[in-house]
Design a protein around this motif. Structure first.
Motif, PDB file in Angstrom:
ATOM      1  N   THR A  30       0.807  -1.221   0.000  1.00 51.27           N
ATOM      2  CA  THR A  30       0.000   0.000   0.000  1.00 51.27           C
ATOM      3  C   THR A  30       0.836   1.266   0.000  1.00 51.27           C
ATOM      4  OG1 THR A  30      -1.868  -1.099   1.057  1.00 51.27           O
ATOM      5  CG2 THR A  30      -1.733   1.289   1.285  1.00 51.27           C
ATOM      6  N   TYR A  43      -1.769   3.569  -2.902  1.00 52.00           N
ATOM      7  CA  TYR A  43      -3.190   3.291  -2.734  1.00 52.00           C
ATOM      8  C   TYR A  43      -3.353   1.828  -2.330  1.00 52.00           C
ATOM      9  CZ  TYR A  43      -2.269   2.385  -7.722  1.00 52.00           C
ATOM     10  OH  TYR A  43      -1.711   1.997  -8.918  1.00 52.00           O
ATOM     11  N   LYS A  80      -7.945  -2.397  -2.730  1.00 54.02           N
ATOM     12  CA  LYS A  80      -9.242  -2.217  -3.380  1.00 54.02           C
ATOM     13  C   LYS A  80      -9.139  -1.299  -4.594  1.00 54.02           C
ATOM     14  CE  LYS A  80     -12.260  -3.112   0.588  1.00 54.02           C
ATOM     15  NZ  LYS A  80     -13.302  -2.551   1.485  1.00 54.02           N
ATOM     16  N   THR A  81      -8.266  -0.306  -4.527  1.00 58.42           N
ATOM     17  CA  THR A  81      -8.077   0.582  -5.669  1.00 58.42           C
ATOM     18  C   THR A  81      -7.371  -0.134  -6.808  1.00 58.42           C
ATOM     19  OG1 THR A  81      -7.962   2.498  -4.195  1.00 58.42           O
ATOM     20  CG2 THR A  81      -7.057   2.784  -6.406  1.00 58.42           C
ATOM     21  N   THR A 114     -10.877  13.283  -1.809  1.00 62.86           N
ATOM     22  CA  THR A 114     -10.284  12.004  -2.209  1.00 62.86           C
ATOM     23  C   THR A 114     -11.048  10.832  -1.606  1.00 62.86           C
ATOM     24  OG1 THR A 114      -8.100  13.061  -2.347  1.00 62.86           O
ATOM     25  CG2 THR A 114      -8.155  10.660  -2.246  1.00 62.86           C
ATOM     26  N   ASP A 115     -11.412  10.941  -0.345  1.00 61.03           N
ATOM     27  CA  ASP A 115     -12.076   9.833   0.344  1.00 61.03           C
ATOM     28  C   ASP A 115     -13.527   9.659  -0.085  1.00 61.03           C
ATOM     29  OD1 ASP A 115      -9.744   9.403   1.703  1.00 61.03           O
ATOM     30  OD2 ASP A 115     -10.414  10.280   3.593  1.00 61.03           O
ATOM     31  N   TYR A 165     -13.903  11.392  -5.102  1.00 64.32           N
ATOM     32  CA  TYR A 165     -13.017  11.085  -6.218  1.00 64.32           C
ATOM     33  C   TYR A 165     -13.541   9.871  -6.979  1.00 64.32           C
ATOM     34  CZ  TYR A 165      -8.491  10.150  -8.533  1.00 64.32           C
ATOM     35  OH  TYR A 165      -7.479   9.931  -9.449  1.00 64.32           O
ATOM     36  N   HIS A 166     -13.904  10.075  -8.240  1.00 63.07           N
ATOM     37  CA  HIS A 166     -14.454   9.034  -9.119  1.00 63.07           C
ATOM     38  C   HIS A 166     -15.811   8.523  -8.643  1.00 63.07           C
ATOM     39  CE1 HIS A 166     -10.118   8.002 -10.679  1.00 63.07           C
ATOM     40  NE2 HIS A 166     -10.555   9.190 -11.081  1.00 63.07           N
TER      41      HIS A 166
END
Length: 555
Positions: free
Chosen positions: A211, A216, A219-220, A493-494, A497-498
């Motif tokens: 990680t 990341y 899971k990413t 981000t948390d 993001y996406h």
């Protein structure tokens, strides 16, 4: 005086001779920016995924915007559009395993492995291929480093560590300080490692996921539903591995132990310049599964203001128009992941900067305004253009890319992702100072953001780049300081993001985004009126490529 020195001298003279920006600045308007983002983030654009009805509506809107501004089409055949043929693949969730002499198997996809296949084949078949640990998988002549040592990987499976040899190096180890400490280099990126393995004939490659050096979590790393994207290639067997995958760290440690090797000891050895590849004794990798593959036709959007004096020289200003399309409903029932900030705001910036240039005199050099497809699928639209440019890249002075500008008002600084790489940094610092701002380097360069946006394919071709990215670290905001800037980056981000919550908001304060766009405008204007040819700094992995094309540039 050779061409490289002439370019550097010209840039130095430019920095000394250039005057301040116009007091009024360009006409870049926060209300227009907000309106453009609000439109692009609307549900009727369906999250702007390539190859969908959302793309068609997006292209209609963007082409109309370029045409209304009076930009000259810069795509092939006098069009605003450049066709980008994409390959979409999807593998079923089946076991892909490594058979060791102790009979151990890696478990299913998304548990031990996160695999993709990016060749247009009906079946992926690998039968008991030998596995070779190749350290960090780096060949960097400018840093006197070669992990391969001439090893023959034809028909074999390469196993790599993520990041580069310097990331965890300590004083006294060969790698310490050789790759810039914890700041990621190009060699840290998984894309580089897979490409290098393919060049050396490997049939597949596994990158051990950890990680912290990956920046990341697992899971990413896992591709949703085994889905992959690439550009359509003339020779995919040459350019792409048959299978590429992340390998969970726990699985890697166990695999090495099962064949009598110590993962941590080999990891330490890989930080030595004398490291040589190590065959995993008795470990054989097999895979056999069907692969669905389809071709998707997507598009870049390209416009130009032709230079009055040197039209064959250019400055490129770009952003990506695509987002993540439709997904599962979130807590508020929103299905479309519309990418308002990632990167609707960058698109708005390209349009607004083009508008500002059209209202002024024609620049001496040409300006190219580019909106890329398939950034979210792996920088594919910009990669395709870099391989099929409509304006010569050897005579492109700079690429200026905007991706996720922050919407929290004015800041006392500008966070520069990829600081210290090329001579454009000094130009940026001077223009920032004219706004009473300073340049702050990326707070976490180990994340490798400098290699994860649409400027990067141009850097690989030697074009000097600047990336304007609000996620590079918390800005020192006028309202709330660095603490507020860090908090926004973390929350965005948390949470968004996406995700579907990356949506337009009437509460945004876009005054800071306007200042960032003004910087892009000012730098582009200065370069477009000069004879300067910025270069990469000595030691950069992109310097040699730029130097090799020096003869194609005017002194």
């Amino acid at each position: 005086m050779n061409a490289r020195i002439r370019g550097a001298a010209a840039l130095t003279l430019l920095a000394l001779a250039a005057g301040p920006l116009d007091a009024a600045g360009p006409d870049i308007d926060a209300a227009r920016i907000s309106g453009i983002v609000r439109t692009l983030a609307d549900d009727r654009f369906e999250g702007r995924a390539p190859g969908t009805a959302g793309e068609t509506r997006t292209l209609d809107y963007l082409v109309a915007a370029f045409d209304e501004l009076g930009l000259e089409p810069a795509g092939p055949g006098g069009s605003y559009l450049q066709v980008v043929p994409l390959l979409r693949t999807q593998a079923p969730a089946v076991d892909r395993h490594a058979d060791g002499r102790v009979g151990r198997h890696l478990r299913a996809q998304q548990v031990d492995l996160a695999a993709l296949a990016l060749r247009p084949v009906d079946r992926v078949l690998i039968d008991r291929a030998p596995m070779v640990f190749v350290g960090y998988g780096v060949t960097a002549p400018e840093r006197q480093w070669d992990d391969y040592k001439g090893a023959d990987l034809r028909g074999k499976v390469a196993v790599f560590l993520i990041n580069d040899p310097d990331f965890e190096a300590v004083p006294g180890e060969d790698a310490h300080g050789r790759f810039g400490g914890r700041a990621a280099t190009y060699y840290a990126r998984w894309t580089y490692k897979y490409e290098e393995a393919a060049r050396r004939g490997a049939i597949a490659a596994l990158i051990v996921h950890e990680t912290e050096p990956a920046a990341y979590g697992w899971k990413t790393a896992v591709a949703p539903n085994g889905e992959g994207y690439d550009i359509v290639r003339e020779d995919p067997a040459r350019d792409k591995l048959l299978l590429q995958s992340w390998l969970h760290r726990d699985a890697a440690v166990k695999l090495f132990a099962d064949v009598g090797l110590d993962f941590e000891a080999l990891k330490k050895r890989a930080r030595s310049a004398s490291f040589a590849p190590v065959t995993l004794p008795g470990a054989l990798f097999s895979a056999d599964f069907p692969l669905q593959h389809t071709r998707i036709e997507s598009h870049n959007v390209l416009g130009r203001i032709r230079g009055a004096g040197h039209p064959d020289e250019s400055i490129m200003i770009g952003a990506h128009w695509d987002a993540y399309g439709e997904g599962a409903p979130d807590a508020n029932g929103r299905r479309f992941r519309a990418g308002a900030l990632d990167d609707g705001i960058g698109v708005a910036g390209v349009i607004e900067i083009a508008r500002a240039f059209k209202r002024g005199p024609r620049p001496d050099r040409s300006l190219v305004f580019a909106l890329w497809t398939a950034e979210e699928r792996g920088l594919l639209g910009s990669e395709y253009y870099a391989a099929h440019p409509t304006v010569p890249l050897a005579r492109t002075a700079a690429n200026l890319t905007m991706d996720v500008l922050q919407p929290n008002g004015r800041a006392r600084d500008l966070v520069l992702v990829g600081a210290g790489q090329n001579e454009l940094d000094a130009l940026l610092a001077r223009h920032a100072a004219s706004q009473q701002r300073v340049v702050t380097p990326d707070a976490k360069p180990e994340r490798g953001l400098a290699f994860r946006a649409d400027h990067f394919p141009f850097a690989r071709q030697g074009v000097p780049t600047l990336l304007f990215m609000g996620m590079g670290g918390g800005h020192d905001l006028v309202k709330g300081g660095r603490e507020a800037g860090d908090r926004w980056v973390q929350e965005y981000t948390d949470r968004c993001y996406h995700q579907a919550c990356d949506a337009w908001s009437a509460d945004w304060d876009l005054s800071g985004a306007v200042e960032d766009m003004t910087l892009v405008y000012g730098i582009a204007r200065e370069l477009a009126g000069s004879r300067a040819w910025p270069n990469w700094n000595a030691g950069s992995e992109f310097r040699a490529t730029r130097d090799a094309s020096a003869a194609q540039r005017s002194p």
